[in-house]
Write a protein that holds these residues in place. Structure first.
Motif, PDB file in Angstrom:
ATOM      1  N   ALA A 153      59.573 -18.890  51.010  1.00 11.35           N
ATOM      2  CA  ALA A 153      60.712 -18.199  50.567  1.00 11.35           C
ATOM      3  C   ALA A 153      60.983 -18.707  49.081  1.00 11.35           C
ATOM      4  N   ARG A 154      60.799 -18.011  48.071  1.00  9.03           N
ATOM      5  CA  ARG A 154      61.542 -18.034  47.154  1.00  9.03           C
ATOM      6  C   ARG A 154      63.188 -18.628  47.281  1.00  9.03           C
ATOM      7  N   ILE A 155      62.956 -19.977  46.485  1.00 10.77           N
ATOM      8  CA  ILE A 155      64.790 -20.158  46.065  1.00 10.77           C
ATOM      9  C   ILE A 155      64.942 -19.665  44.786  1.00 10.77           C
ATOM     10  N   GLU A 156      66.639 -18.877  44.794  1.00 13.84           N
ATOM     11  CA  GLU A 156      67.029 -18.580  43.700  1.00 13.84           C
ATOM     12  C   GLU A 156      68.793 -18.643  43.714  1.00 13.84           C
ATOM     13  N   SER A 157      69.151 -18.968  43.152  1.00 14.59           N
ATOM     14  CA  SER A 157      70.461 -19.378  43.292  1.00 14.59           C
ATOM     15  C   SER A 157      71.933 -18.604  43.981  1.00 14.59           C
ATOM     16  N   ALA A 158      71.180 -17.624  43.592  1.00 13.25           N
ATOM     17  CA  ALA A 158      72.082 -16.451  45.516  1.00 13.25           C
ATOM     18  C   ALA A 158      71.351 -16.263  46.798  1.00 13.25           C
ATOM     19  N   THR A 159      70.017 -17.534  46.484  1.00 13.07           N
ATOM     20  CA  THR A 159      69.437 -17.839  48.361  1.00 13.07           C
ATOM     21  C   THR A 159      70.111 -18.884  48.376  1.00 13.07           C
ATOM     22  N   ILE A 160      70.848 -19.687  48.124  1.00  9.48           N
ATOM     23  CA  ILE A 160      71.597 -20.940  48.060  1.00  9.48           C
ATOM     24  C   ILE A 160      72.971 -20.512  48.312  1.00  9.48           C
ATOM     25  N   VAL A 161      73.725 -19.568  47.463  1.00 10.29           N
ATOM     26  CA  VAL A 161      75.394 -19.741  47.681  1.00 10.29           C
ATOM     27  C   VAL A 161      75.471 -18.853  48.661  1.00 10.29           C
ATOM     28  N   ALA A 162      74.235 -17.663  49.359  1.00  3.27           N
ATOM     29  CA  ALA A 162      74.733 -16.750  49.966  1.00  3.27           C
ATOM     30  C   ALA A 162      74.119 -18.023  51.834  1.00  3.27           C
ATOM     31  N   ARG A 163      73.759 -19.464  51.549  1.00  2.00           N
ATOM     32  CA  ARG A 163      73.310 -20.047  52.863  1.00  2.00           C
ATOM     33  C   ARG A 163      75.253 -20.332  52.386  1.00  2.00           C
ATOM     34  N   VAL A 164      76.017 -20.704  51.894  1.00  2.00           N
ATOM     35  CA  VAL A 164      77.323 -21.045  51.575  1.00  2.00           C
ATOM     36  C   VAL A 164      78.301 -20.426  52.412  1.00  2.00           C
ATOM     37  N   TYR A 173      81.077 -29.139  51.103  1.00  2.59           N
ATOM     38  CA  TYR A 173      81.458 -27.973  51.892  1.00  2.59           C
ATOM     39  C   TYR A 173      80.306 -27.325  53.152  1.00  2.59           C
ATOM     40  N   ARG A 174      80.219 -25.842  53.750  1.00  2.89           N
ATOM     41  CA  ARG A 174      79.825 -26.154  54.992  1.00  2.89           C
ATOM     42  C   ARG A 174      78.915 -25.228  54.313  1.00  2.89           C
ATOM     43  N   VAL A 175      77.599 -24.966  54.785  1.00  2.00           N
ATOM     44  CA  VAL A 175      76.636 -23.887  54.888  1.00  2.00           C
ATOM     45  C   VAL A 175      76.007 -23.762  56.501  1.00  2.00           C
ATOM     46  N   VAL A 176      76.028 -22.119  56.863  1.00  2.00           N
ATOM     47  CA  VAL A 176      75.682 -20.919  57.802  1.00  2.00           C
ATOM     48  C   VAL A 176      74.097 -21.547  57.785  1.00  2.00           C
ATOM     49  N   LEU A 177      73.660 -21.516  58.751  1.00  2.00           N
ATOM     50  CA  LEU A 177      72.182 -21.662  59.026  1.00  2.00           C
ATOM     51  C   LEU A 177      72.266 -20.439  59.815  1.00  2.00           C
ATOM     52  N   PRO A 178      70.303 -19.798  59.555  1.00  2.00           N
ATOM     53  CA  PRO A 178      70.699 -18.351  59.502  1.00  2.00           C
ATOM     54  C   PRO A 178      70.658 -18.326  61.701  1.00  2.00           C
ATOM     55  N   ASP A 179      70.549 -19.615  62.056  1.00  2.00           N
ATOM     56  CA  ASP A 179      70.831 -19.350  63.836  1.00  2.00           C
ATOM     57  C   ASP A 179      72.473 -19.075  64.134  1.00  2.00           C
ATOM     58  N   GLY A 180      73.518 -19.178  63.009  1.00  2.00           N
ATOM     59  CA  GLY A 180      74.979 -19.251  62.974  1.00  2.00           C
ATOM     60  C   GLY A 180      75.119 -20.802  63.392  1.00  2.00           C
ATOM     61  N   THR A 181      74.366 -21.936  63.288  1.00  2.00           N
ATOM     62  CA  THR A 181      74.786 -23.559  63.155  1.00  2.00           C
ATOM     63  C   THR A 181      75.576 -23.524  61.614  1.00  2.00           C
ATOM     64  N   VAL A 235      71.822 -32.769  44.749  1.00  2.00           N
ATOM     65  CA  VAL A 235      71.198 -34.183  45.751  1.00  2.00           C
ATOM     66  C   VAL A 235      71.538 -33.930  46.770  1.00  2.00           C
ATOM     67  N   SER A 236      71.378 -33.245  47.963  1.00  2.00           N
ATOM     68  CA  SER A 236      72.812 -33.142  49.595  1.00  2.00           C
ATOM     69  C   SER A 236      71.385 -33.880  50.209  1.00  2.00           C
ATOM     70  N   VAL A 237      72.951 -34.047  50.593  1.00  2.00           N
ATOM     71  CA  VAL A 237      72.902 -35.001  52.567  1.00  2.00           C
ATOM     72  C   VAL A 237      74.452 -34.184  53.486  1.00  2.00           C
ATOM     73  N   ASP A 238      73.163 -34.522  54.536  1.00  2.00           N
ATOM     74  CA  ASP A 238      73.510 -33.786  55.725  1.00  2.00           C
ATOM     75  C   ASP A 238      74.823 -34.470  55.982  1.00  2.00           C
ATOM     76  N   VAL A 239      76.168 -34.257  56.186  1.00  2.00           N
ATOM     77  CA  VAL A 239      77.190 -35.097  56.242  1.00  2.00           C
ATOM     78  C   VAL A 239      77.589 -35.267  57.741  1.00  2.00           C
ATOM     79  N   THR A 240      77.244 -33.312  58.555  1.00  2.00           N
ATOM     80  CA  THR A 240      77.737 -33.216  59.100  1.00  2.00           C
ATOM     81  C   THR A 240      78.949 -34.207  60.451  1.00  2.00           C
ATOM     82  N   ALA A 241      77.334 -35.194  61.201  1.00  2.00           N
ATOM     83  CA  ALA A 241      78.162 -35.984  61.990  1.00  2.00           C
ATOM     84  C   ALA A 241      79.542 -36.497  61.330  1.00  2.00           C
TER      85      ALA A 241
END
Length: 456
Positions: free
Chosen positions: A15-26, A52-60, A84-90
């Protein structure tokens, strides 16, 4: 964006990545915060970090911890952002669970960072201390404790050195300045950002009130008991002494009448005087008999270790010591032999002496108020217990009067405590004495014979 970065945001490899692509996930609620942080980094040509939180395609929902740095071109203008991003969910879920546990605690919980500033409080803190939590965040924990208590439990030490076992009693201070008794425990926990200090406060006002009422009840009961003993002794003395005193009076009046009539018959006067002497001796025997009865005491005597009795009395006076700002120290001989004693009576003796020590230090500066209870074995197979205070000391004139019945240096005192205590110790075959201690104050000590067999 790396493959791990794409997976983190749920973006396909092709998939092509643009700023809007990232913002759409936030998450919609977090987009403004993220955008404001990016704007500050661009304006300051610096860096920022945020979560911050991101919403994955499956709703997670996934929590992302991000650090962004502004990279400048040669003309000083920002042209790129290194991200640089890190998963801090846990970690976030763990923090949320921790906050839920803290919030659900029935105690007032305060979390303090390495700088000694409050990071977190629960609702119970707001109720107990009268602050809104926003007023406490960022403030030092000392704001919740009166100044005179801050040296206890290492409150004034560095945060990483602060420890205090559960059950430590001192006072808390509300927003309006009022003080109230609390039980506090302080412990360290290791967090990802360094050492944190967890403090738990429990309001013990109701318990202290109950203890005060119980203590007052015990004092009134002891007072009534002493009055009853005196009344019983007075009744017994009056009854037993009535006959010999009547005989003395009758014989003395008869002798005076003989003399008044001029018929002083010397043999009759001698017989009258002899009868008076006999009645006087009888009265003396009655008094000695009642005294012996009092000295004998009541109750069963068993083999006990005085160290255990000292420990019990120290617990009994714990609340009194805290209220009067007195420190109670014990210096106990670990090899102390047992004695044959009435446990309750020895407790009464020691309790009376310690409470007298507290009363004697009313005018002593708070920092110097301490009572030292010491036990030791004497060479003559006796066990000695001493109580040393830093109060006003014994009266300069006739200090032994403190052991006389009805003599008291306290305006509200009955003057029976030390007299009864000495009688109890005498009934155990020992001695109770007092002396002025070197450096001020009084040392009262008693000794009793060691038992033939030690406590098992």
């Amino acid at each position: 964006m790396t493959e791990r970065g794409r997976a983190l945001f749920g973006i396909d490899r092709d998939a092509r990545i643009e700023s809007a692509t990232i913002v759409a996930r936030v998450h919609p609620d977090d987009r403004a915060l993220r955008q404001a942080s990016i704007g500050r980094a661009i304006q300051t040509h610096g860096e920022y970090s945020t979560e911050y939180r991101v919403v994955l395609p499956d709703g997670t929902i996934r929590w992302i911890g991000t650090r962004v740095r502004s990279l400048n071109s040669g003309n000083g203008k920002a042209t790129r952002l290194l991200w640089v991003s890190v998963d801090v969910t846990a970690q976030k879920y763990a923090e949320d669970r921790f906050r839920l546990v803290v919030e659900g605690s029935p105690n007032a919980i305060v979390l303090v960072n390495e700088q000694g500033r409050i990071d977190l409080v629960n609702t119970q803190v707001e109720i107990l201390f009268g602050y809104w939590r926003e007023e406490l965040i960022g403030e030092p924990i000392e704001i919740l404790v009166p100044e005179r208590f801050r040296d206890r439990g290492n409150f004034a030490a560095t945060p990483t050195a602060r420890t205090m076992g559960a059950g430590t009693e001192l006072f808390g201070r509300r927003k309006d300045g009022s003080e109230f008794p609390v039980e506090i425990g302080i412990s360290q926990i290791q967090g990802e950002k360094g050492f944190l200090v967890l403090a738990a406060f429990v309001d013990i006002s109701a318990r202290k009130q109950a203890e005060a009422e119980s203590r007052q009840y015990r004092e009134e009961l002891a007072h009534l008991s002493r009055v009853e003993i005196v009344a019983e002794m007075a009744t017994a003395l009056a009854h037993e002494l009535n006959q010999p005193l009547s005989g003395i009076m009758n014989n003395a009046n008869a002798g005076r009448r003989f003399i008044a009539k001029g018929r002083a018959d010397m043999p009759k006067l001698d017989r009258l005087l002899g009868a008076i002497v006999m009645d006087a001796r009888r009265a003396g025997e009655i008094i000695r008999g009642i005294r012996a009865m009092v000295r004998k005491g009541e109750g069963t005597r068993v083999s006990v270790n005085l160290n255990s009795i000292i420990g019990e009395v120290v617990q009994f006076v714990r609340s009194d010591a805290l209220e009067r700002h007195c420190m109670v120290l014990s210096e106990l001989d670990p090899d102390l032999p047992a004695v044959s004693a009435n446990r309750v009576q020895i407790q009464q003796v020691l309790l009376n002496i310690v409470i007298n020590a507290f009363d004697a230090m009313r005018q002593t500066p708070v920092a110097e108020r301490r009572v030292i209870i010491r036990s030791e074995r004497q060479p003559n197979d006796e066990v000695c217990v001493s109580v040393r205070d830093y109060g006003t000391g014994l009266p300069k004139e006739n200090p032994e009067r403190i052991f006389e019945a009805f003599f008291s240096t306290k305006q509200e005192g009955l003057g029976m405590g030390l007299s009864i205590a000495r009688s109890i110790i005498f009934s155990h075959g020992g001695e109770l004495t007092a002396s002025n201690a070197e450096g001020g104050g009084t040392r009262i000590h008693f000794s009793v014979p060691a038992a033939k067999e030690d406590v098992e």
